[in-house]
Design a protein around this motif. Structure first.
Motif, mmCIF file in Angstrom:
data_model
loop_
_atom_site.group_PDB
_atom_site.id
_atom_site.type_symbol
_atom_site.label_atom_id
_atom_site.label_comp_id
_atom_site.label_asym_id
_atom_site.label_seq_id
_atom_site.Cartn_x
_atom_site.Cartn_y
_atom_site.Cartn_z
ATOM 1 N N ARG A 52 13.258 14.550 -6.222
ATOM 2 C CA ARG A 52 14.264 13.975 -5.315
ATOM 3 C C ARG A 52 13.855 12.688 -4.626
ATOM 4 N NH1 ARG A 52 15.340 19.773 -2.336
ATOM 5 N NH2 ARG A 52 16.400 20.779 -4.083
ATOM 6 N N ARG A 53 12.637 12.242 -4.828
ATOM 7 C CA ARG A 53 12.124 11.102 -4.061
ATOM 8 C C ARG A 53 12.968 9.853 -4.282
ATOM 9 N NH1 ARG A 53 11.956 8.572 -8.148
ATOM 10 N NH2 ARG A 53 10.316 8.313 -9.669
ATOM 11 N N THR A 54 12.973 9.029 -3.248
ATOM 12 C CA THR A 54 13.667 7.742 -3.275
ATOM 13 C C THR A 54 12.624 6.636 -3.189
ATOM 14 O OG1 THR A 54 13.832 7.572 -0.866
ATOM 15 C CG2 THR A 54 15.632 8.766 -2.019
ATOM 16 N N PRO A 55 13.021 5.408 -3.404
ATOM 17 C CA PRO A 55 12.065 4.306 -3.213
ATOM 18 C C PRO A 55 11.473 4.284 -1.797
ATOM 19 C CG PRO A 55 13.937 3.540 -4.488
ATOM 20 C CD PRO A 55 14.278 4.940 -4.008
ATOM 21 N N ASP A 56 12.270 4.605 -0.799
ATOM 22 C CA ASP A 56 11.749 4.643 0.574
ATOM 23 C C ASP A 56 10.697 5.746 0.738
ATOM 24 O OD1 ASP A 56 13.336 2.519 1.373
ATOM 25 O OD2 ASP A 56 14.866 3.803 2.303
ATOM 26 N N ASP A 57 10.925 6.891 0.099
ATOM 27 C CA ASP A 57 9.944 7.978 0.154
ATOM 28 C C ASP A 57 8.630 7.545 -0.477
ATOM 29 O OD1 ASP A 57 11.846 9.756 1.302
ATOM 30 O OD2 ASP A 57 12.548 10.347 -0.699
ATOM 31 N N LEU A 58 8.716 6.892 -1.624
ATOM 32 C CA LEU A 58 7.499 6.418 -2.300
ATOM 33 C C LEU A 58 6.769 5.394 -1.447
ATOM 34 C CD1 LEU A 58 8.809 6.166 -5.966
ATOM 35 C CD2 LEU A 58 7.283 7.912 -4.999
ATOM 36 N N ALA A 59 7.526 4.533 -0.788
ATOM 37 C CA ALA A 59 6.903 3.535 0.088
ATOM 38 C C ALA A 59 6.168 4.219 1.241
ATOM 39 C CB ALA A 59 7.956 2.566 0.624
ATOM 40 N N ALA A 60 6.759 5.279 1.799
ATOM 41 C CA ALA A 60 6.100 6.001 2.900
ATOM 42 C C ALA A 60 4.810 6.666 2.416
ATOM 43 C CB ALA A 60 7.052 7.039 3.497
ATOM 44 N N LEU A 61 4.831 7.248 1.211
ATOM 45 C CA LEU A 61 3.613 7.840 0.652
ATOM 46 C C LEU A 61 2.556 6.765 0.400
ATOM 47 C CD1 LEU A 61 5.246 10.382 -1.825
ATOM 48 C CD2 LEU A 61 3.878 10.957 0.198
ATOM 49 N N ASP A 62 2.986 5.624 -0.134
ATOM 50 C CA ASP A 62 2.057 4.506 -0.370
ATOM 51 C C ASP A 62 1.441 4.008 0.938
ATOM 52 O OD1 ASP A 62 2.472 4.546 -3.114
ATOM 53 O OD2 ASP A 62 3.961 2.929 -3.073
ATOM 54 N N ASP A 63 2.268 3.878 1.968
ATOM 55 C CA ASP A 63 1.769 3.413 3.266
ATOM 56 C C ASP A 63 0.732 4.385 3.837
ATOM 57 O OD1 ASP A 63 3.469 1.234 3.088
ATOM 58 O OD2 ASP A 63 4.938 2.029 4.528
ATOM 59 N N ALA A 64 1.008 5.677 3.701
ATOM 60 C CA ALA A 64 0.064 6.676 4.209
ATOM 61 C C ALA A 64 -1.254 6.618 3.444
ATOM 62 C CB ALA A 64 0.676 8.073 4.131
ATOM 63 N N LEU A 65 -1.174 6.445 2.125
ATOM 64 C CA LEU A 65 -2.404 6.328 1.326
ATOM 65 C C LEU A 65 -3.199 5.087 1.719
ATOM 66 C CD1 LEU A 65 -1.532 7.360 -2.330
ATOM 67 C CD2 LEU A 65 -3.243 8.359 -0.837
ATOM 68 N N ALA A 66 -2.502 3.988 1.915
ATOM 69 C CA ALA A 66 -3.187 2.750 2.329
ATOM 70 C C ALA A 66 -3.860 2.938 3.687
ATOM 71 C CB ALA A 66 -2.191 1.587 2.373
ATOM 72 N N ALA A 67 -3.179 3.610 4.598
ATOM 73 C CA ALA A 67 -3.766 3.864 5.919
ATOM 74 C C ALA A 67 -4.969 4.797 5.814
ATOM 75 C CB ALA A 67 -2.709 4.446 6.849
ATOM 76 N N MET A 68 -4.888 5.761 4.908
ATOM 77 C CA MET A 68 -5.994 6.695 4.698
ATOM 78 C C MET A 68 -7.232 5.931 4.219
ATOM 79 S SD MET A 68 -5.641 10.217 2.492
ATOM 80 C CE MET A 68 -4.099 10.671 3.283
ATOM 81 N N LYS A 69 -7.013 5.038 3.281
ATOM 82 C CA LYS A 69 -8.124 4.245 2.751
ATOM 83 C C LYS A 69 -8.676 3.297 3.812
ATOM 84 C CE LYS A 69 -9.518 1.566 -1.190
ATOM 85 N NZ LYS A 69 -9.259 1.235 -2.575
ATOM 86 N N ALA A 70 -7.786 2.708 4.606
ATOM 87 C CA ALA A 70 -8.196 1.741 5.636
ATOM 88 C C ALA A 70 -8.890 2.417 6.820
ATOM 89 C CB ALA A 70 -6.986 0.952 6.122
ATOM 90 N N ALA A 71 -8.707 3.721 6.983
ATOM 91 C CA ALA A 71 -9.306 4.431 8.124
ATOM 92 C C ALA A 71 -10.823 4.302 8.119
ATOM 93 C CB ALA A 71 -8.891 5.893 8.122
ATOM 94 N N ASP A 72 -11.423 4.309 6.935
ATOM 95 C CA ASP A 72 -12.847 4.037 6.760
ATOM 96 C C ASP A 72 -13.737 4.707 7.806
ATOM 97 O OD1 ASP A 72 -14.964 2.858 5.348
ATOM 98 O OD2 ASP A 72 -15.026 1.150 6.743
ATOM 99 N N GLY A 73 -13.584 6.032 7.926
ATOM 100 C CA GLY A 73 -14.466 6.769 8.828
ATOM 101 C C GLY A 73 -13.955 6.919 10.251
ATOM 102 N N ASP A 74 -12.883 6.235 10.606
ATOM 103 C CA ASP A 74 -12.306 6.359 11.942
ATOM 104 C C ASP A 74 -11.494 7.658 11.970
ATOM 105 O OD1 ASP A 74 -10.312 6.293 14.029
ATOM 106 O OD2 ASP A 74 -10.721 4.147 14.279
ATOM 107 N N LEU A 75 -11.993 8.661 12.682
ATOM 108 C CA LEU A 75 -11.395 9.990 12.664
ATOM 109 C C LEU A 75 -9.938 9.971 13.101
ATOM 110 C CD1 LEU A 75 -11.669 13.045 12.287
ATOM 111 C CD2 LEU A 75 -12.503 13.170 14.642
ATOM 112 N N THR A 76 -9.623 9.285 14.166
ATOM 113 C CA THR A 76 -8.247 9.256 14.676
ATOM 114 C C THR A 76 -7.301 8.655 13.648
ATOM 115 O OG1 THR A 76 -9.056 9.099 16.939
ATOM 116 C CG2 THR A 76 -6.775 8.424 16.545
ATOM 117 N N ARG A 77 -7.701 7.544 13.060
ATOM 118 C CA ARG A 77 -6.851 6.888 12.053
ATOM 119 C C ARG A 77 -6.746 7.735 10.790
ATOM 120 N NH1 ARG A 77 -9.291 1.228 11.244
ATOM 121 N NH2 ARG A 77 -7.723 1.163 9.605
ATOM 122 N N ALA A 78 -7.825 8.394 10.402
ATOM 123 C CA ALA A 78 -7.807 9.231 9.198
ATOM 124 C C ALA A 78 -6.875 10.426 9.386
ATOM 125 C CB ALA A 78 -9.220 9.705 8.861
#
Length: 179
Positions: A66-92
């Motif tokens: 059922r995903r939409t382009p907006d849903d995929l963008a939200a998943l992509d944004d979360a993955l990018a934030a996960m990678k960018a957290a780089d050990g920062d517990l709050t951000r991760a």
């Protein structure tokens, strides 16, 4: 406020008393947070793992369908934030919550979306417990596998990838509690 959550009651000539746990509003975000105040509740963590195992793999299946382009963008944004957290517990922790919320949203099922209340509060506390104690494996690959299956509209693979992610999460927690 504790009375509204089923924790306490008061009666004339008896005063205020703690109600049986079976009367508590265990799905209330505050009650979930209070269970972790200054301790880790292993029984609750096990219950959370079981609930996630029941809800998230089928949610990944529905998201793939059922995903939409907006849903995929939200998943992509979360993955990018996960990678960018780089050990920062709050951000991760926030990135992980964003990913799981986006996945539930991608199901386009209002009741599944509401499960975020249970999953998010418990998941945040679990993440703080597990990832705040010691370095851990990179969470991005297991989450990326779920996102890729959802993106490819492959419900079987999405469900399997979420099972794998939850197995890894259980292993992380077991490692912490047995050391």
């Amino acid at each position: 406020m504790p009375a509204a959550k089923g924790l306490v009651a008061s009666r004339q000539k008896r005063g205020t008393f703690v109600r049986p746990r079976s009367d508590w509003s265990l799905l209330d975000p505050d009650v979930i947070r209070w269970q972790f105040a200054n301790r880790d509740d292993q029984a609750f963590l096990q219950n959370l793992a079981e609930v996630r195992g029941i809800i998230e793999p089928p949610a990944a299946r529905y998201a793939a369908l059922r995903r939409t382009p907006d849903d995929l963008a939200a998943l992509d944004d979360a993955l990018a934030a996960m990678k960018a957290a780089d050990g920062d517990l709050t951000r991760a922790v926030q990135a992980d919550l964003d990913f799981h919320r986006a996945l539930l949203t991608a199901t386009h099922n209002e009741l599944l979306e509401r499960m975020e209340v249970v999953i998010e509060v418990g998941l945040a506390e679990r993440d703080r417990l597990v990832h705040g104690v010691r370095p851990h494996d990179d969470p991005v690959p297991s989450h990326r596998a779920v996102r890729d299956a959802v993106r490819d509209a492959d419900p079987d693979r999405a469900e399997r990838a979420m099972h794998d992610l939850l197995t890894k999460a259980a292993h992380d927690l077991n490692t912490l509690t047995t050391d």
